[in-house]
Design a protein around this motif. Sequence first.
Motif, PDB file in Angstrom:
ATOM      1  N   GLN A 145    -123.541 -73.627 -51.662  1.00 41.93           N
ATOM      2  CA  GLN A 145    -124.446 -74.332 -50.537  1.00 41.93           C
ATOM      3  C   GLN A 145    -125.236 -75.680 -51.325  1.00 41.93           C
ATOM      4  N   THR A 146    -124.487 -75.991 -52.337  1.00 46.61           N
ATOM      5  CA  THR A 146    -125.280 -77.125 -52.919  1.00 46.61           C
ATOM      6  C   THR A 146    -124.759 -78.316 -52.287  1.00 46.61           C
ATOM      7  N   SER A 147    -125.790 -79.417 -51.800  1.00 51.62           N
ATOM      8  CA  SER A 147    -125.425 -80.610 -51.475  1.00 51.62           C
ATOM      9  C   SER A 147    -125.551 -81.856 -52.401  1.00 51.62           C
ATOM     10  N   SER A 148    -125.293 -82.944 -52.070  1.00 50.38           N
ATOM     11  CA  SER A 148    -125.370 -84.053 -52.747  1.00 50.38           C
ATOM     12  C   SER A 148    -126.611 -84.361 -53.399  1.00 50.38           C
ATOM     13  N   ILE A 149    -127.788 -83.978 -52.906  1.00 46.38           N
ATOM     14  CA  ILE A 149    -129.214 -84.249 -53.370  1.00 46.38           C
ATOM     15  C   ILE A 149    -129.857 -83.070 -54.217  1.00 46.38           C
ATOM     16  N   ASP A 150    -129.150 -82.073 -54.294  1.00 46.60           N
ATOM     17  CA  ASP A 150    -129.509 -81.084 -55.227  1.00 46.60           C
ATOM     18  C   ASP A 150    -129.257 -81.200 -56.649  1.00 46.60           C
ATOM     19  N   ASP A 151    -130.205 -80.659 -57.555  1.00 47.31           N
ATOM     20  CA  ASP A 151    -130.008 -80.790 -58.888  1.00 47.31           C
ATOM     21  C   ASP A 151    -129.640 -79.380 -59.349  1.00 47.31           C
ATOM     22  N   VAL A 152    -128.129 -79.715 -59.888  1.00 52.21           N
ATOM     23  CA  VAL A 152    -127.524 -78.420 -60.317  1.00 52.21           C
ATOM     24  C   VAL A 152    -127.740 -78.278 -61.843  1.00 52.21           C
ATOM     25  N   GLY A 153    -128.294 -79.225 -62.534  1.00 50.26           N
ATOM     26  CA  GLY A 153    -128.436 -79.232 -63.919  1.00 50.26           C
ATOM     27  C   GLY A 153    -129.139 -77.924 -64.535  1.00 50.26           C
ATOM     28  N   PRO A 154    -130.401 -77.552 -64.203  1.00 46.93           N
ATOM     29  CA  PRO A 154    -131.012 -76.322 -64.505  1.00 46.93           C
ATOM     30  C   PRO A 154    -130.222 -75.169 -64.272  1.00 46.93           C
ATOM     31  N   LEU A 155    -129.632 -75.188 -63.348  1.00 50.02           N
ATOM     32  CA  LEU A 155    -128.768 -73.791 -62.949  1.00 50.02           C
ATOM     33  C   LEU A 155    -127.698 -73.753 -64.114  1.00 50.02           C
ATOM     34  N   LEU A 156    -126.846 -74.902 -63.981  1.00 42.16           N
ATOM     35  CA  LEU A 156    -125.752 -74.856 -65.102  1.00 42.16           C
ATOM     36  C   LEU A 156    -126.041 -74.604 -66.449  1.00 42.16           C
ATOM     37  N   ASP A 157    -127.278 -75.217 -66.853  1.00 45.05           N
ATOM     38  CA  ASP A 157    -127.611 -75.311 -68.371  1.00 45.05           C
ATOM     39  C   ASP A 157    -127.873 -73.947 -68.638  1.00 45.05           C
ATOM     40  N   ALA A 158    -128.444 -73.016 -67.671  1.00 49.02           N
ATOM     41  CA  ALA A 158    -128.724 -71.733 -68.014  1.00 49.02           C
ATOM     42  C   ALA A 158    -127.456 -71.051 -68.640  1.00 49.02           C
ATOM     43  N   PHE A 159    -126.262 -71.473 -68.083  1.00 48.74           N
ATOM     44  CA  PHE A 159    -125.035 -70.699 -68.466  1.00 48.74           C
ATOM     45  C   PHE A 159    -124.482 -71.438 -69.280  1.00 48.74           C
ATOM     46  N   LEU A 160    -124.545 -72.769 -69.564  1.00 45.14           N
ATOM     47  CA  LEU A 160    -123.834 -73.395 -70.630  1.00 45.14           C
ATOM     48  C   LEU A 160    -124.435 -73.236 -71.919  1.00 45.14           C
ATOM     49  N   THR A 161    -125.683 -72.829 -71.893  1.00 45.24           N
ATOM     50  CA  THR A 161    -126.336 -72.691 -73.164  1.00 45.24           C
ATOM     51  C   THR A 161    -126.271 -71.309 -73.628  1.00 45.24           C
ATOM     52  N   ARG A 162    -125.646 -70.365 -73.035  1.00 50.61           N
ATOM     53  CA  ARG A 162    -125.656 -68.779 -73.247  1.00 50.61           C
ATOM     54  C   ARG A 162    -124.048 -68.820 -73.867  1.00 50.61           C
ATOM     55  N   LYS A 163    -124.020 -68.024 -74.911  1.00 51.63           N
ATOM     56  CA  LYS A 163    -122.672 -67.414 -75.412  1.00 51.63           C
ATOM     57  C   LYS A 163    -121.879 -66.718 -74.120  1.00 51.63           C
ATOM     58  N   GLY A 164    -120.868 -67.143 -73.694  1.00 52.44           N
ATOM     59  CA  GLY A 164    -119.968 -66.472 -72.636  1.00 52.44           C
ATOM     60  C   GLY A 164    -120.496 -66.817 -71.345  1.00 52.44           C
ATOM     61  N   GLY A 165    -121.287 -67.570 -71.260  1.00 51.14           N
ATOM     62  CA  GLY A 165    -122.165 -68.057 -69.949  1.00 51.14           C
ATOM     63  C   GLY A 165    -121.201 -68.800 -69.150  1.00 51.14           C
ATOM     64  N   PRO A 166    -120.682 -69.742 -69.392  1.00 50.02           N
ATOM     65  CA  PRO A 166    -119.636 -70.536 -68.842  1.00 50.02           C
ATOM     66  C   PRO A 166    -118.518 -69.792 -68.192  1.00 50.02           C
ATOM     67  N   GLU A 167    -117.985 -68.961 -69.011  1.00 53.15           N
ATOM     68  CA  GLU A 167    -116.842 -67.884 -68.518  1.00 53.15           C
ATOM     69  C   GLU A 167    -117.411 -66.900 -67.709  1.00 53.15           C
TER      70      GLU A 167
END
Length: 180
Positions: free
Chosen positions: A113-135
């Motif tokens: 449901q993300t649009s071009s004006i949304d900031d996905v950074g904080p949501l993605l960071d929550a997974f990128l910083t956790r072991k196994g999060g991106p997978e």
Amino acid sequence: RPSGDLSSIEKLLHNPKSPADVRLATIRLAAIWKVPAVVDELLTTVADDRADLNLREAAIDGLAALGDARAKATLTESASKAMPKSLRGRSAAALAKLDLGAAAEAAANILPQTSSIDDVGPLLDAFLTRKGGPERLATALASQTLTPDAAKLALRYMYSVGRSDAALSDVFGKSAGIGT
């Protein structure tokens, strides 16, 4: 964390005459100090549609810091129900600290449901910083259909922070119509 009685922080939080900036600082301190007596107030603040957005965000972060079963249940619910999209994303990101699988499922329902004006950074960071999060996030997103714009936005963010996790990049790349 100061030693001694921390009940004064509860009084500040429960005082309806406290200015919004004092309540915001109080919520943040209660989370840092892990004062379990404020959980009820945090639960109420997250659910209060009339509360200031900054207070609700701080309450979400506070629940993640406290991390009890009620906090986890509230974060799961607030990441999936009809709340403002920014709060849903914040809840899913906070939930990643407590339950990576549940957070991945919530994020997989938010990202399409993300649009071009949304900031996905904080949501993605929550997974990128956790072991196994991106997978975990890639697995949850595999059953979803992302718009090309949402996928490009996510890829752009990942590359801007120097990440190119293969599983997640593949999911976003396919949805964006970008080859490897």
